[in-house]
Design an enzyme around this catalytic site. Structure first.
Site, PDB file in Angstrom:
ATOM      1  CG  ASN A 153      -0.317  -0.043   2.493  1.00  0.00           C
ATOM      2  OD1 ASN A 153       0.763  -0.631   2.642  1.00  0.00           O
ATOM      3  ND2 ASN A 153      -0.916   0.584   3.471  1.00  0.00           N
ATOM      4  CD  GLU A 251       4.008  -1.950  13.810  1.00  0.00           C
ATOM      5  OE1 GLU A 251       2.852  -1.499  13.945  1.00  0.00           O
ATOM      6  OE2 GLU A 251       4.845  -1.979  14.717  1.00  0.00           O
TER       7      GLU A 251
HETATM    8  P1  NDP Z   1      -0.080  -9.244   3.306  1.00  0.00           P
HETATM    9  O1  NDP Z   1      -0.092  -9.675   4.717  1.00  0.00           O
HETATM   10  O2  NDP Z   1      -0.788 -10.063   2.305  1.00  0.00           O
HETATM   11  O3  NDP Z   1       1.416  -9.136   2.770  1.00  0.00           O
HETATM   12  C1  NDP Z   1       2.410  -8.354   3.399  1.00  0.00           C
HETATM   13  C2  NDP Z   1       3.766  -8.899   3.007  1.00  0.00           C
HETATM   14  O4  NDP Z   1       3.914 -10.197   3.573  1.00  0.00           O
HETATM   15  C3  NDP Z   1       3.937  -9.062   1.508  1.00  0.00           C
HETATM   16  O5  NDP Z   1       5.274  -8.796   1.179  1.00  0.00           O
HETATM   17  C4  NDP Z   1       3.602 -10.522   1.309  1.00  0.00           C
HETATM   18  O6  NDP Z   1       4.139 -11.072   0.144  1.00  0.00           O
HETATM   19  C5  NDP Z   1       4.229 -11.130   2.554  1.00  0.00           C
HETATM   20  N1  NDP Z   1       3.712 -12.445   2.903  1.00  0.00           N
HETATM   21  C6  NDP Z   1       2.531 -13.006   2.547  1.00  0.00           C
HETATM   22  N2  NDP Z   1       2.432 -14.259   3.072  1.00  0.00           N
HETATM   23  C7  NDP Z   1       3.580 -14.490   3.765  1.00  0.00           C
HETATM   24  C8  NDP Z   1       4.075 -15.591   4.534  1.00  0.00           C
HETATM   25  N3  NDP Z   1       3.380 -16.703   4.683  1.00  0.00           N
HETATM   26  N4  NDP Z   1       5.287 -15.473   5.114  1.00  0.00           N
HETATM   27  C9  NDP Z   1       6.003 -14.337   4.979  1.00  0.00           C
HETATM   28  N5  NDP Z   1       5.590 -13.273   4.257  1.00  0.00           N
HETATM   29  C10 NDP Z   1       4.388 -13.335   3.668  1.00  0.00           C
HETATM   30  O7  NDP Z   1      -0.564  -7.748   3.312  1.00  0.00           O
HETATM   31  P2  NDP Z   1      -0.831  -6.825   2.058  1.00  0.00           P
HETATM   32  O8  NDP Z   1       0.413  -6.704   1.237  1.00  0.00           O
HETATM   33  O9  NDP Z   1      -2.096  -7.281   1.427  1.00  0.00           O
HETATM   34  O10 NDP Z   1      -1.045  -5.409   2.770  1.00  0.00           O
HETATM   35  C11 NDP Z   1      -2.250  -5.031   3.316  1.00  0.00           C
HETATM   36  C12 NDP Z   1      -2.289  -5.304   4.804  1.00  0.00           C
HETATM   37  O11 NDP Z   1      -1.202  -4.677   5.452  1.00  0.00           O
HETATM   38  C13 NDP Z   1      -3.537  -4.744   5.451  1.00  0.00           C
HETATM   39  O12 NDP Z   1      -4.067  -5.678   6.365  1.00  0.00           O
HETATM   40  C14 NDP Z   1      -3.018  -3.540   6.210  1.00  0.00           C
HETATM   41  O13 NDP Z   1      -3.780  -3.164   7.305  1.00  0.00           O
HETATM   42  C15 NDP Z   1      -1.668  -3.992   6.612  1.00  0.00           C
HETATM   43  N6  NDP Z   1      -0.817  -2.842   6.901  1.00  0.00           N
HETATM   44  C16 NDP Z   1      -0.478  -2.574   8.199  1.00  0.00           C
HETATM   45  C17 NDP Z   1       0.258  -1.454   8.516  1.00  0.00           C
HETATM   46  C18 NDP Z   1       0.683  -1.171   9.935  1.00  0.00           C
HETATM   47  O14 NDP Z   1       1.594  -0.375  10.099  1.00  0.00           O
HETATM   48  N7  NDP Z   1       0.078  -1.755  10.948  1.00  0.00           N
HETATM   49  C19 NDP Z   1       0.656  -0.497   7.478  1.00  0.00           C
HETATM   50  C20 NDP Z   1       0.261  -0.884   6.157  1.00  0.00           C
HETATM   51  C21 NDP Z   1      -0.457  -2.012   5.886  1.00  0.00           C
HETATM   52  P3  NDP Z   1       3.366 -11.083  -1.254  1.00  0.00           P
HETATM   53  O15 NDP Z   1       2.249 -10.087  -1.212  1.00  0.00           O
HETATM   54  O16 NDP Z   1       4.433 -10.700  -2.183  1.00  0.00           O
HETATM   55  O17 NDP Z   1       2.890 -12.463  -1.441  1.00  0.00           O
END
Ligand code: NDP
Length: 484
Positions: A153, A251
Site C-alpha cells: 500500500n 504491524e
Molecule cells: P499481506 O499480509 O498479504 O502481505 C504483506 C507482506 O507479507 C507481503 O510482502 C507478502 O508477500 C508477505 N507475505 C505473505 N504471506 C507471507 C508468509 N506466509 N510469510 C512471509 N511473508 C508473507 O498484506 P498486504 O500486502 O495485502 O497489505 C495489506 C495489509 O497490510 C492490510 O491488512 C493492512 O492493514 C496492513 N498494513 C499494516 C500497517 C501497519 O503499520 N500496521 C501499514 C500498512 C499495511 P506477497 O504479497 O508478495 O505475497
C-alpha cells in the site's frame, strides 16, 4: 513496450536473476495491463541473500555510527535527487495518484533515512552504578542479519521505515517487498549501492509470501523479522519464527474508529474525515473506516461527507487533479466490491460510491472504484468488524461518550483512532480509554518519527519509530563489573 521491464533480486550489491528462472507479472493498476515482470524467487535465492548479508555483517557492524549515518544520509540525498522518477514509478506500480506519491510516499522515504541517520548518533544505552565498587552497563549490539517484509500500500514508505533503523543500528538486511509492487524497492536497492552502501548490507529478494517470505522467516541467519501486512499473514509468520525464538515486530491490520463529538470543529472534522477515509483509496492501515458521529450533528455531518466524497475526482493517477487513483489489483478491487455487496446484505444503505469506474482514455480498464459512504450497519456484522482496506467509510450514530468509546473498542483490532472534540477533558479521557496504539485528537496522520508506532490486540505486537525501532534492531547485553 518493446522489451518488458524486469525487476530482479538485488543480492551482494548487484542485480541477480532468480535461481529458478521464474517470473511473475506486474500490472499497472490504472490500466489493468501488465507492464513488467518480477523475479519469482525461492529458498535458494533467500539462501544466497542471507549468505551475502552474513559476509557483509562484520564490516557493517564494526563501522562507526558516524560512517553508517553518513551513508544513510547519502542515500536520502540521492533519493531526493531522483524524487520524480521514484514518484512516477510508485504511482504506476500501485495506482496511487502521483500527487500523493510526491506529497507523502517519497518525501517520507527520504525522511526515514535522514531521521535514522541522525537518530543513531544519539542512541545510547544505560549504565547502572550499583555501589561504589559495582557498575552495570548495557551494551546494545546489532543483531546481525534481519528480515524486513513490507506490503503494497505504501511500498517505498514502509520498506524504508524498516530498513533505515535496521541499517542504522548496524544490521545487514534481507528484505522482501510485496510482489504486487516491486518497482521502487528494486530501484532503491540499486540507489543504495550507488550511494556507497557496501555490497551485501541490503539485499532484496522478490517473490511470493509463501515462497520467499516464509523461507526468510525460517532461515537460521535471520535473527529478527520486522513485518508489516495483514493480521492473518502476521499470525502465519509468528508460527514460523516464534518457535525459532526470533525477535518479531508485527504491524498488522486495523479497523480504525473516528469519533466526532458535537462540540467538534465541524469543518475540520469533515474535511479530515474525508482524507482519513479515502486517502490512497483507503489503502492505508491508519485510515478511519468506522466513523461514529454524535446524534446532534449526525445528519449534517453525513450529508456533508457524502457531498464531498461524491466530488472526489477518480481517474488517471498521472493527472495532477486526480484525487482517487486505482485500487492495487483486480483481486483487491473484487474483494472490496464483495464487501460492499455484503454490506447491502447486512442491512446498510450505500449513500454514495462503491461503483466500478472506467475513466475515459488509457485508464478505461483500470481498477477504479468510487469512494463509498455507508450507513445503517449493525456494529456486530462482518462489514463493521473486518478490515476492508479500500475506499469505504461506514457511519454510526451515538448519543453518549461511553457508548462511543465502547463501540470504538468493539473490534478485534487496535491500531489507530481519531477523536474530534473541543473539550480538553474529553480529549484526554477518550484518548486514554481507546484501545489503540495511536490516538489523534483533532488531526490525522500527523507523524513525528520519534514516537512509538504500532497497534494492540490483532493490530500487532511491538512498536516501530524512534528509540523503539533502534531497540528492536539491537540486542541488550548487561555487563556487571566488580572493581577489586
Ligand atoms: P499481506 O499480509 O498479504 O502481505 C504483506 C507482506 O507479507 C507481503 O510482502 C507478502 O508477500 C508477505 N507475505 C505473505 N504471506 C507471507 C508468509 N506466509 N510469510 C512471509 N511473508 C508473507 O498484506 P498486504 O500486502 O495485502 O497489505 C495489506 C495489509 O497490510 C492490510 O491488512 C493492512 O492493514 C496492513 N498494513 C499494516 C500497517 C501497519 O503499520 N500496521 C501499514 C500498512 C499495511 P506477497 O504479497 O508478495 O505475497
Amino acid at each position: 513496450m518493446s522489451e518488458r521491464e524486469r525487476f530482479l533480486n538485488h543480492i551482494g550489491g548487484a542485480f541477480v536473476a532468480p535461481a529458478g528462472g521464474a517470473y511473475l507479472p506486474v500490472y499497472e493498476p490504472a490500466t489493468g495491463a501488465q507492464y513488467a515482470e518480477v523475479a519469482a524467487s525461492n529458498k535458494r535465492d533467500v539462501e544466497g541473500a542471507c549468505q551475502a548479508a552474513e559476509r557483509a555483517s562484520r564490516g557493517w557492524r564494526d563501522a562507526s555510527t558516524e560512517k553508517r549515518g553518513a551513508i544513510l544520509d547519502a542515500i536520502a540525498n540521492k533519493l531526493e535527487a531522483q524524487f520524480e522518477q521514484f514518484a512516477q514509478a510508485e504511482s504506476k506500480d500501485n495506482g496511487k495518484p502521483v500527487s500523493l506519491a510526491r506529497a507523502v510516499d517519497i518525501p517520507r522515504a527520504v525522511s526515514n533515512f535522514r531521521f535514522f541517520a541522525g537518530a543513531i548518533q544519539h542512541f545510547a544505552s544505560e549504565c547502572h552504578p550499583t555501589s561504589a565498587d559495582v557498575l552495570n552497563y548495557t551494551l546494545r549490539a546489532p543483531l546481525g542479519v534481519v528480515g524486513c517484509i513490507s506490503p503494497w500500500n505504501l511500498p517505498l514508505y514502509l520498506f524504508t521505515w524498516k530498513i533505515a533503523p535496521a541499517l542504522a543500528a548496524g544490521n545487514c538486511v534481507v528484505a522482501k517487498p510485496s510482489e504486487i509492487t516491486p518497482a521502487t524497492a528494486t530501484m532503491f536497492a540499486q540507489l543504495c549501492t550507488e550511494a556507497g552502501l557496501p555490497p551485501g548490507v541490503l539485499n532484496v529478494v522478490h517473490g511470493t509470501g509463501p515462497d520467499v517470505g516464509e523461507a526468510l522467516c525460517g532461515h537460521p541467519s535471520i535473527k529478527a523479522v520486522s513485518f508489516t501486512g495483514g493480521t492473518k499473514t502476521g499470525a502465519r509468520i509468528a508460527s514460523v519464527a516464534a518457535p525459532l525464538f526470533k525477535k518479531l515486530s508485527l504491524e498488522l491490520g486495523g479497523k480504525n474508529p473516528v469519533l466526532v463529538f458535537d462540540d467538534a470543529d465541524f469543518d475540520a472534522a469533515v474535511a479530515t474525515t474525508l482524507r482519513s477515509s479515502f486517502s490512497n483509496q483507503g489503502e492505508i492501515c491508519l485510515c478511519g473506516s468506522r466513523v461514529f458521529v454524535h446524534d446532534a450533528i449526525y445528519d449534517r455531518f453525513r450529508d456533508e461527507l457524502v457531498k464531498r466524497a461524491k466530488a472526489l475526482r477518480v481517474g488517471d493517477p498521472l493527472e495532477a487533479t486526480t484525487e482517487q487513483g486505482a485500487l492495487v489489483s483486480e483481486q483487491h478491487h473484487a474483494r472490496v466490491r464483495g464487501y460492499l455487496a455484503l454490506a447491502r446484505e447486512e442491512g446498510s444503505t450505500i449513500l454514495c460510491g462503491g461503483e466500478a469506474v472506467s475513466p475515459p482514455g488509457r485508464c478505461a480498464n483500470g481498477w477504479f472504484l468510487s469512494p463509498a459512504v455507508i450507513e445503517g450497519l449493525p456494529h456486530s456484522c462482518r462489514t463493521s468488524q473486518e478490515e476492508i482496506f479500500g475506499p469505504v467509510a461506514a457511519l454510526y450514530r451515538f448519543k453518549t461518550e461511553d457508548e462511543a468509546v465502547a463501540l470504538a473498542n468493539d473490534t478485534p483490532y487496535g491500531l489507530a483512532s481519531v477523536v474530534w472534540t473541543r473539550s480538553l477533558d474529553r480529549a484526554h479521557r477518550v484518548a486514554a480509554n481507546l484501545h489503540a496504539g495511536i490516538t489523534w485528537v483533532n488531526c490525522w496522520m500527523v507523524r513525528d518519527l520519534r514516537t512509538p508506532f504500532g497497534g494492540v490486540k490483532q493490530s500487532g505486537v511491538g512498536r516501530e519509530g524512534g528509540w523503539e525501532a533502534l531497540r528492536f534492531f539491537t540486542e541488550p547485553k548487561n555487563v556487571c563489573l566488580k572493581l577489586s
